[in-house]
Design an enzyme around this catalytic site. Structure first.
Site, short mmCIF file in Angstrom:
data_model
loop_
_atom_site.label_atom_id
_atom_site.label_comp_id
_atom_site.label_asym_id
_atom_site.label_seq_id
_atom_site.Cartn_x
_atom_site.Cartn_y
_atom_site.Cartn_z
CG ASN A 64 -0.48 -0.27 2.50
OD1 ASN A 64 0.53 -0.92 2.67
ND2 ASN A 64 -1.15 0.25 3.51
CD GLU B 142 -1.49 4.67 4.73
OE1 GLU B 142 -0.97 5.49 5.52
OE2 GLU B 142 -2.24 3.74 5.11
CB CYS C 43 -5.40 -1.07 -1.83
SG CYS C 43 -6.66 -0.34 -0.80
CD GLU D 73 -5.60 -5.69 -1.67
OE1 GLU D 73 -4.99 -4.61 -1.50
OE2 GLU D 73 -6.46 -6.11 -0.90
CB CYS E 286 -10.85 -2.30 0.39
SG CYS E 286 -10.25 -1.58 -1.15
CB CYS F 260 -8.82 -4.17 -3.76
SG CYS F 260 -7.60 -2.90 -3.41
N1 THU Z 1 -5.44 -1.39 2.37
C1 THU Z 1 -4.91 -2.16 1.36
O1 THU Z 1 -3.77 -1.94 0.94
N2 THU Z 1 -5.67 -3.13 0.84
C2 THU Z 1 -6.95 -3.42 1.23
O2 THU Z 1 -7.60 -4.23 0.61
C3 THU Z 1 -7.50 -2.78 2.43
C4 THU Z 1 -6.78 -1.56 2.89
C5 THU Z 1 -4.64 -0.32 2.93
C6 THU Z 1 -5.12 1.07 2.60
C7 THU Z 1 -4.54 1.88 3.74
O3 THU Z 1 -3.20 2.27 3.38
C8 THU Z 1 -4.46 0.92 4.90
O4 THU Z 1 -4.64 -0.38 4.34
C9 THU Z 1 -5.52 1.15 5.95
O5 THU Z 1 -6.78 1.18 5.40
#
Ligand code: THU
Length: 143
Positions: free
Chosen positions: A44, A46, A55, A57, A96, A99
């Site tokens: 991920n 940010e 994210c 994925e 999520c 994704c």
């Molecule tokens: N996150 C992912 O990388 N993949 C997901 O499927 C769920 C959430 C990340 C986004 C953010 O940087 C952190 O997890 C908290 O939500």
């Protein structure tokens, strides 16, 4: 639990080490298994404007796409957790909603109900994309 899948899940756990997650401190790694056995990973990414976050994925799938490997993706593993606790939660970390939609594109392109292996403390649990995103909208819907 097969050795090949455990290897893919471990690749996702390792990928989380490159997470850029200074705001949530929640580190996520994704690993894509290609049809030739190759593994493509992502973590991920940010942003100070929180909603811009990408994210793990999505990063992994975009990486594979930009390398011309989108249609080679067959399976996905995901691992997440607070820093130092990736893959250690009792319950699996699942993709999520956004994704799931990104994975749907791959599923339709490859005509594969992509297995998504979600890491947890005692291994992983596998969900098919059709379980995670039933009745999803994808490229096939546009025909
Ligand atoms: N996150 C992912 O990388 N993949 C997901 O499927 C769920 C959430 C990340 C986004 C953010 O940087 C952190 O997890 C908290 O939500």
């Amino acid at each position: 639990m097969s050795d090949a899948t455990l290897n893919l899940v471990q690749a996702a756990i390792d990928a989380a080490k490159t997470a850029y997650a200074p705001y949530s401190n929640f580190h996520v790694g994704a690993a894509l298994l290609l049809d030739n056995g190759e593994i493509v990973t992502g973590s991920n990414f940010e942003n100070a404007s929180y909603g811009m976050t990408l994210c793990a994925e999505t990063v992994a799938i975009a990486k594979a796409s930009s390398d011309g490997k989108l249609r080679k993706i067959r399976e996905i593993a995901v691992a997440g957790g607070l820093e130092g606790r990736v893959g250690k939660a009792a319950d699996p970390i699942t993709p999520c909603g956004r994704c799931r939609q990104i994975i749907k594109e791959v599923a339709d392109l490859t005509s594969t109900d992509i297995p998504v292996h979600c890491a947890h403390a005692s291994g992983y649990e596998t969900f098919l994309l059709s379980e995670l995103l039933p009745h999803g909208f994808g490229p096939a819907s546009l025909k």
